[in-house]
Enzyme design. Structure first.
Site: not given
Length: 361
Positions: A102, A172, A196
């Site tokens: 990511w 993030d 999530k």
């Protein structure tokens, strides 16, 4: 109704109480004679939902007054590009900490916009650890420093964050937001896809300091400017209204759980059950991430062979477990224990792991 033991990495578990409340309100929201999905985002009812969700988020993690809470679309992946479009200045590189897939994707998007540098990388360790703070070297003229607080694929997590001084720290936090208390004032921007820890997919939360909102350039499309959405309280265009409503319900659930501090202990208790099953197995199970970087959201582990791992997945699915297969890029096994995963699910997994070892050890 039998509920699955849901360890999916995302979209992930949502609290049962939240789902039940949403079901009760699905057809008729507060006597309006329609669902929240059917009503105008300009209506007083939806504006109340939008404002309450923003206020709850500010309350739960202590967001200072000089920050905006935005509900945007496009997922964290859009933020990979939107951030440098707004904040990457000519002649001032963006610094990135490479800790996994990511973080790497975020940096690749920024490279399309302007100059980037690697402030630290754990690629040589196969991204199975986070760098120490002393390893992170940020150029004095950097536009910002970007990091990924928790890498879902490797199962590694930052347990402390660097002090970047006047250089904005961007994070993030898609996979661990609201799982533990943080000092928001250390960050210039925090962003997170909701699917999530915050609710269903469809909405992305951006927490951004006022001075960075004001830096939005005029030569990029309006939809990609932070100030566009800040001025309109995230209602510049039609928002993902049902997802925002669900985030509000989840935030109320967290508040009812005692807040983020209580939730952190709950998460630690849950993950300890599974890490103990790994560490006390005599090598039958092997943790993938280095111990000091282990995630409290995504537990990655291996068995002695791929065949045994496939058997583990097959037998776990037969027992009602979902989502235990590791990411296709790294293989192995993974249990994602986000906020909404009940303690009982982790107890059941730890027991299954012990039973599986007895049968196959």
């Amino acid at each position: 109704m039998a509920r699955a033991y849901n360890f999916n990495a995302g979209p992930a578990a949502i609290p049962l109480e939240v789902l039940q409340q949403a079901a009760e309100q699905f057809v008729d929201y507060q006597g309006a004679g329609m669902s929240i999905m059917e009503m105008s985002h300009r209506s007083a009812l939806f504006e109340g939902v939008n404002n309450e969700a923003q206020a709850l988020l500010k309350e739960l993690i202590g967001i200072p007054d000089n920050y905006q809470v935005l509900f945007l679309q496009g997922g964290a992946s859009t933020q990979f590009a939107m951030l440098p479009m707004n904040l990457l200045k000519a002649g001032r590189p963006a610094a990135y900490v490479k800790t996994g897939a990511w973080a790497d994707k975020a940096m690749k998007e920024a490279q399309l916009i302007g100059e980037t540098v690697v402030a630290a990388s754990t690629e040589s360790d196969k991204y199975m650890r986070m760098p120490s703070l002393s390893e992170i070297v940020v150029p004095s003229d950097a536009s910002y420093l970007h990091l990924t607080s928790n890498e879902t694929i490797g199962g590694v997590q930052f347990h402390e964050f660097p002090d970047t001084g006047d250089i904005p720290l961007i994070a993030d936090m898609s996979s661990d937001i609201l799982s533990r208390p943080i000092d928001v004032s250390k960050f210039g921007v925090i962003y997170a896809g909701a699917q999530k820890n915050l609710g269903p997919s469809g909405v992305t939360v951006v927490i951004i300091r006022d001075d960075l909102v004001e830096q939005s350039p005029k030569d990029i499309p309006a939809m990609f400017r932070y100030n566009t959405h800040a001025k309109a309280s995230s209602l510049y265009n039609t928002p993902p209204s049902f997802s925002v409503y669900m985030v509000g319900l989840v935030l109320n659930w967290i508040k009812g759980m005692g807040g983020v501090g209580q939730l952190e202990q709950y998460n630690r208790d849950k993950t300890k059950l599974i890490y103990d099953a790994i560490d006390q197995s005599g090598g039958f199970y092997r943790g993938a991430a280095q111990t000091g970087s282990r995630s409290f959201m995504n537990i990655t582990f291996r068995l002695g062979s791929e065949e045994l791992e496939k058997l583990f997945v097959k037998q776990s699915e037969a027992e009602g477990f979902v989502g235990l297969k590791g990411h296709r890029d790294v293989g192995g096994l993974r249990a994602s224990t986000y906020n909404a995963v009940p303690l009982e699910s982790c107890q059941a997994l730890a027991q299954f792991m012990a039973d599986f070892q007895k049968r196959n050890g």
